[in-house]
Design an enzyme around this catalytic site. Structure first.
Site: not given
Length: 303
Positions: A165, A167, A47
Protein backbone atom coordinates in the site's frame (compact mmCIF):
# COMPACT_ATOMS: atom_id res chain seq x y z
CA UNK A 1 -3.60 -14.86 -1.80
CA UNK A 2 -5.55 -13.48 -4.76
CA UNK A 3 -5.11 -9.87 -5.76
CA UNK A 4 -7.68 -7.53 -4.24
CA UNK A 5 -10.01 -5.71 -6.59
CA UNK A 6 -11.87 -2.81 -5.05
CA UNK A 7 -11.92 -0.77 -1.88
CA UNK A 8 -10.89 -1.46 1.71
CA UNK A 9 -11.68 1.10 4.41
CA UNK A 10 -8.86 1.56 6.95
CA UNK A 11 -11.42 1.36 9.71
CA UNK A 12 -11.73 4.08 12.32
CA UNK A 13 -11.93 3.16 15.99
CA UNK A 14 -14.91 4.85 17.68
CA UNK A 15 -14.16 6.00 21.22
CA UNK A 16 -16.57 6.91 23.99
CA UNK A 17 -16.40 10.23 25.81
CA UNK A 18 -14.30 8.63 28.57
CA UNK A 19 -11.73 7.37 26.05
CA UNK A 20 -12.77 3.70 26.06
CA UNK A 21 -13.33 1.94 22.74
CA UNK A 22 -16.95 1.80 21.64
CA UNK A 23 -16.89 -1.83 20.50
CA UNK A 24 -20.63 -1.82 19.77
CA UNK A 25 -20.14 1.15 17.45
CA UNK A 26 -17.19 -0.58 15.81
CA UNK A 27 -19.21 -3.73 15.11
CA UNK A 28 -22.14 -1.62 13.91
CA UNK A 29 -19.85 -0.02 11.32
CA UNK A 30 -18.73 -3.40 10.02
CA UNK A 31 -22.32 -4.55 9.71
CA UNK A 32 -23.21 -1.40 7.77
CA UNK A 33 -20.12 -1.66 5.55
CA UNK A 34 -21.08 -5.26 4.85
CA UNK A 35 -23.95 -3.81 2.81
CA UNK A 36 -21.66 -1.43 0.92
CA UNK A 37 -19.68 -2.17 -2.22
CA UNK A 38 -16.27 -2.88 -0.71
CA UNK A 39 -13.75 -5.71 -1.03
CA UNK A 40 -12.78 -6.05 2.61
CA UNK A 41 -11.39 -4.32 5.67
CA UNK A 42 -8.14 -2.98 7.06
CA UNK A 43 -8.27 -3.13 10.84
CA UNK A 44 -5.80 -1.26 13.09
CA UNK A 45 -4.36 0.91 10.34
CA UNK A 46 -3.30 4.55 10.59
CA UNK A 47 -6.88 5.87 10.72
CA UNK A 48 -7.68 3.47 13.57
CA UNK A 49 -5.57 5.63 15.91
CA UNK A 50 -3.54 2.47 16.33
CA UNK A 51 -0.63 4.24 17.96
CA UNK A 52 -2.96 5.00 20.89
CA UNK A 53 -4.15 1.39 21.35
CA UNK A 54 -2.66 -1.25 23.60
CA UNK A 55 -2.16 -4.80 22.37
CA UNK A 56 -5.31 -6.16 24.02
CA UNK A 57 -7.42 -3.48 22.33
CA UNK A 58 -5.80 -4.15 18.97
CA UNK A 59 -6.44 -7.87 19.19
CA UNK A 60 -10.04 -7.28 20.25
CA UNK A 61 -10.60 -5.15 17.14
CA UNK A 62 -9.07 -7.86 14.93
CA UNK A 63 -11.26 -10.49 16.57
CA UNK A 64 -14.46 -8.49 16.08
CA UNK A 65 -13.56 -7.73 12.47
CA UNK A 66 -13.00 -11.39 11.63
CA UNK A 67 -16.21 -12.39 13.40
CA UNK A 68 -18.39 -9.76 11.71
CA UNK A 69 -16.97 -9.31 8.21
CA UNK A 70 -19.18 -10.55 5.39
CA UNK A 71 -18.12 -13.90 3.88
CA UNK A 72 -15.61 -13.60 1.09
CA UNK A 73 -14.26 -10.23 2.16
CA UNK A 74 -10.57 -9.74 2.88
CA UNK A 75 -9.49 -8.97 6.44
CA UNK A 76 -6.12 -7.22 6.52
CA UNK A 77 -4.43 -6.13 9.75
CA UNK A 78 -1.96 -3.32 10.32
CA UNK A 79 0.63 -5.28 12.26
CA UNK A 80 3.84 -3.35 11.76
CA UNK A 81 5.79 -2.38 14.88
CA UNK A 82 9.20 -0.83 15.27
CA UNK A 83 11.20 -4.00 15.89
CA UNK A 84 11.32 -6.98 13.54
CA UNK A 85 10.87 -9.38 16.47
CA UNK A 86 7.72 -7.68 17.80
CA UNK A 87 6.26 -7.30 14.31
CA UNK A 88 6.54 -11.07 13.77
CA UNK A 89 5.03 -11.85 17.15
CA UNK A 90 2.08 -9.51 16.72
CA UNK A 91 1.45 -10.50 13.11
CA UNK A 92 1.14 -14.13 14.08
CA UNK A 93 -1.20 -13.31 16.98
CA UNK A 94 -3.46 -11.63 14.41
CA UNK A 95 -3.10 -14.63 12.11
CA UNK A 96 -4.31 -16.94 14.86
CA UNK A 97 -7.43 -14.79 15.17
CA UNK A 98 -8.22 -15.35 11.50
CA UNK A 99 -6.70 -12.36 9.69
CA UNK A 100 -6.00 -13.08 6.02
CA UNK A 101 -3.01 -10.80 5.50
CA UNK A 102 -0.90 -8.21 7.29
CA UNK A 103 0.02 -4.67 6.28
CA UNK A 104 3.48 -3.99 7.72
CA UNK A 105 4.55 -0.39 8.22
CA UNK A 106 8.11 0.67 7.44
CA UNK A 107 9.95 1.10 10.77
CA UNK A 108 10.74 4.77 11.22
CA UNK A 109 11.93 5.79 14.69
CA UNK A 110 15.60 5.54 13.68
CA UNK A 111 14.73 6.93 10.28
CA UNK A 112 18.22 7.72 9.04
CA UNK A 113 19.16 4.07 9.56
CA UNK A 114 16.23 2.74 7.54
CA UNK A 115 18.28 2.20 4.42
CA UNK A 116 17.26 0.02 1.50
CA UNK A 117 19.44 -2.75 2.92
CA UNK A 118 17.88 -2.58 6.40
CA UNK A 119 14.32 -2.45 5.06
CA UNK A 120 14.94 -5.43 2.78
CA UNK A 121 16.27 -7.40 5.74
CA UNK A 122 13.34 -6.35 7.97
CA UNK A 123 10.57 -7.24 5.52
CA UNK A 124 12.27 -10.45 4.42
CA UNK A 125 12.67 -11.63 8.01
CA UNK A 126 9.05 -10.78 8.83
CA UNK A 127 7.79 -12.52 5.69
CA UNK A 128 9.86 -15.63 6.39
CA UNK A 129 8.31 -15.99 9.84
CA UNK A 130 4.77 -14.76 9.19
CA UNK A 131 1.91 -17.25 9.11
CA UNK A 132 -0.03 -15.05 6.68
CA UNK A 133 1.01 -13.10 3.57
CA UNK A 134 2.31 -9.60 4.20
CA UNK A 135 2.10 -6.31 2.33
CA UNK A 136 4.45 -3.34 2.68
CA UNK A 137 2.97 -0.09 3.98
CA UNK A 138 4.66 3.03 2.64
CA UNK A 139 3.30 6.24 4.19
CA UNK A 140 6.00 8.89 4.31
CA UNK A 141 3.81 11.67 5.76
CA UNK A 142 3.79 9.76 9.06
CA UNK A 143 7.08 7.85 8.95
CA UNK A 144 9.31 10.20 6.90
CA UNK A 145 10.66 6.99 5.36
CA UNK A 146 10.09 6.30 1.66
CA UNK A 147 10.86 2.77 0.51
CA UNK A 148 12.94 2.65 -2.64
CA UNK A 149 12.19 1.03 -5.97
CA UNK A 150 15.37 -1.02 -5.49
CA UNK A 151 13.85 -2.52 -2.33
CA UNK A 152 10.62 -3.33 -4.17
CA UNK A 153 12.55 -5.10 -6.94
CA UNK A 154 13.82 -7.62 -4.40
CA UNK A 155 10.94 -7.77 -1.92
CA UNK A 156 8.25 -8.21 -4.58
CA UNK A 157 9.81 -11.54 -5.50
CA UNK A 158 9.48 -12.99 -2.00
CA UNK A 159 6.72 -15.63 -2.05
CA UNK A 160 5.14 -14.31 1.17
CA UNK A 161 5.29 -10.58 0.32
CA UNK A 162 2.26 -10.21 -1.90
CA UNK A 163 1.88 -6.47 -2.32
CA UNK A 164 2.13 -2.98 -0.94
CA UNK A 165 0.00 0.00 0.00
CA UNK A 166 1.62 3.23 -1.14
CA UNK A 167 -0.06 6.21 0.51
CA UNK A 168 2.23 8.93 -0.77
CA UNK A 169 -0.03 9.94 -3.65
CA UNK A 170 3.04 10.16 -5.90
CA UNK A 171 1.80 8.88 -9.26
CA UNK A 172 5.25 8.67 -10.92
CA UNK A 173 6.44 6.61 -7.94
CA UNK A 174 3.39 4.33 -8.26
CA UNK A 175 4.22 3.84 -11.93
CA UNK A 176 7.82 3.01 -11.03
CA UNK A 177 6.78 0.46 -8.42
CA UNK A 178 4.49 -1.19 -10.96
CA UNK A 179 7.23 -1.28 -13.56
CA UNK A 180 9.93 -2.86 -11.36
CA UNK A 181 7.82 -5.21 -9.24
CA UNK A 182 7.22 -8.86 -9.97
CA UNK A 183 3.96 -9.30 -11.93
CA UNK A 184 2.47 -11.30 -9.05
CA UNK A 185 2.98 -8.40 -6.61
CA UNK A 186 -0.02 -6.11 -6.04
CA UNK A 187 0.63 -2.38 -5.84
CA UNK A 188 -2.32 -0.63 -4.14
CA UNK A 189 -2.81 3.07 -3.66
CA UNK A 190 -3.52 4.33 -0.17
CA UNK A 191 -5.21 7.59 -1.07
CA UNK A 192 -8.21 8.55 -3.17
CA UNK A 193 -6.24 11.52 -4.48
CA UNK A 194 -4.32 9.09 -6.72
CA UNK A 195 -7.27 6.79 -7.54
CA UNK A 196 -8.14 7.88 -11.08
CA UNK A 197 -4.50 8.01 -12.24
CA UNK A 198 -3.92 4.67 -10.46
CA UNK A 199 -6.81 3.07 -12.35
CA UNK A 200 -5.30 4.34 -15.60
CA UNK A 201 -2.02 2.65 -14.61
CA UNK A 202 -3.84 -0.66 -14.09
CA UNK A 203 -4.01 -0.60 -10.28
CA UNK A 204 -7.11 -2.44 -9.04
CA UNK A 205 -7.09 -1.94 -5.27
CA UNK A 206 -7.29 1.00 -2.89
CA UNK A 207 -7.17 1.40 0.89
CA UNK A 208 -8.63 4.86 1.41
CA UNK A 209 -9.56 6.75 4.56
CA UNK A 210 -12.50 8.25 2.69
CA UNK A 211 -13.95 4.74 2.40
CA UNK A 212 -15.00 5.06 6.05
CA UNK A 213 -17.62 7.62 5.09
CA UNK A 214 -18.03 7.34 1.29
CA UNK A 215 -17.11 3.78 0.27
CA UNK A 216 -19.56 3.41 -2.58
CA UNK A 217 -18.41 6.52 -4.43
CA UNK A 218 -14.87 5.12 -4.52
CA UNK A 219 -16.12 1.80 -5.85
CA UNK A 220 -18.34 3.50 -8.41
CA UNK A 221 -15.35 5.43 -9.75
CA UNK A 222 -13.68 2.08 -10.45
CA UNK A 223 -16.83 0.55 -11.91
CA UNK A 224 -17.30 3.45 -14.31
CA UNK A 225 -13.64 3.31 -15.33
CA UNK A 226 -13.76 -0.44 -15.92
CA UNK A 227 -16.91 0.00 -18.03
CA UNK A 228 -15.06 2.43 -20.30
CA UNK A 229 -17.04 5.40 -19.00
CA UNK A 230 -13.87 7.35 -18.38
CA UNK A 231 -15.35 10.85 -18.36
CA UNK A 232 -18.04 9.82 -15.86
CA UNK A 233 -15.38 8.17 -13.71
CA UNK A 234 -13.25 11.32 -13.87
CA UNK A 235 -16.22 13.54 -13.03
CA UNK A 236 -17.05 11.46 -9.94
CA UNK A 237 -13.38 11.44 -8.94
CA UNK A 238 -13.21 15.23 -9.26
CA UNK A 239 -16.45 15.68 -7.28
CA UNK A 240 -15.15 13.55 -4.40
CA UNK A 241 -11.59 14.92 -4.42
CA UNK A 242 -12.33 17.79 -1.98
CA UNK A 243 -13.92 15.34 0.46
CA UNK A 244 -10.77 13.26 0.44
CA UNK A 245 -8.59 16.34 0.94
CA UNK A 246 -10.72 17.32 3.94
CA UNK A 247 -10.83 13.99 5.75
CA UNK A 248 -7.26 12.88 5.07
CA UNK A 249 -5.44 16.19 5.35
CA UNK A 250 -7.10 19.40 6.42
CA UNK A 251 -9.22 18.06 9.29
CA UNK A 252 -7.37 14.88 10.22
CA UNK A 253 -8.79 11.81 11.95
CA UNK A 254 -11.27 13.92 13.91
CA UNK A 255 -12.67 15.32 10.67
CA UNK A 256 -12.86 11.83 9.18
CA UNK A 257 -14.79 10.65 12.21
CA UNK A 258 -17.21 13.55 11.96
CA UNK A 259 -17.80 12.84 8.26
CA UNK A 260 -18.36 9.19 9.19
CA UNK A 261 -20.98 10.21 11.75
CA UNK A 262 -22.60 12.51 9.20
CA UNK A 263 -22.95 9.71 6.65
CA UNK A 264 -24.62 7.27 8.99
CA UNK A 265 -21.78 5.31 10.55
CA UNK A 266 -20.38 5.51 14.08
CA UNK A 267 -17.46 7.91 14.15
CA UNK A 268 -17.28 8.50 17.85
CA UNK A 269 -14.69 10.55 19.69
CA UNK A 270 -10.96 10.64 19.11
CA UNK A 271 -8.53 9.50 21.79
CA UNK A 272 -6.35 12.04 23.58
CA UNK A 273 -4.07 13.80 22.73
CA UNK A 274 -6.12 14.28 19.54
CA UNK A 275 -8.96 16.79 19.77
CA UNK A 276 -12.47 16.38 18.38
CA UNK A 277 -13.54 18.68 15.55
CA UNK A 278 -14.69 22.14 16.57
CA UNK A 279 -18.09 23.48 15.53
CA UNK A 280 -16.36 25.69 12.95
CA UNK A 281 -14.52 22.69 11.50
CA UNK A 282 -17.73 20.67 11.41
CA UNK A 283 -19.46 23.43 9.49
CA UNK A 284 -16.66 23.46 6.92
CA UNK A 285 -16.78 19.67 6.56
CA UNK A 286 -20.56 19.75 6.08
CA UNK A 287 -20.18 22.37 3.36
CA UNK A 288 -17.62 20.20 1.56
CA UNK A 289 -19.82 17.10 1.86
CA UNK A 290 -22.86 18.95 0.59
CA UNK A 291 -20.97 20.29 -2.42
CA UNK A 292 -20.01 16.69 -3.19
CA UNK A 293 -23.72 15.75 -2.96
CA UNK A 294 -23.19 13.61 0.15
CA UNK A 295 -26.31 13.47 2.29
CA UNK A 296 -26.61 13.61 6.07
CA UNK A 297 -27.87 10.10 6.78
CA UNK A 298 -26.53 10.00 10.33
CA UNK A 299 -27.70 11.39 13.64
CA UNK A 300 -25.94 14.76 13.36
CA UNK A 301 -28.48 17.56 13.92
CA UNK A 302 -26.21 20.57 14.10
CA UNK A 303 -25.57 20.54 17.83
Amino acid sequence: MNKIKGVLPPMITPFKENGDIDYEGFISNIQKWNKDKIAGYLVIGSNSETVYLNEEEKLNLVKYTVENAAPGRAVMVGSGLESTRETISFTNKCARLGAHSALVLTPFYYGSSMTTKSLIKHFTTVADASDIPILIYNVSKFTHVNISADAIVELSRHPNIVGMKDSNGDVPQLATFLRVADPSFQVMTGTFSAWYPALALGITGIISAMANCCPNEITETQELFDAGKWEEARDLYNRMFPVNAAVTGAFGVAGLKFATDYTGYKGGRVRSPLLDSSDEEKSKIIEILQRAKIKNTGEYNGH
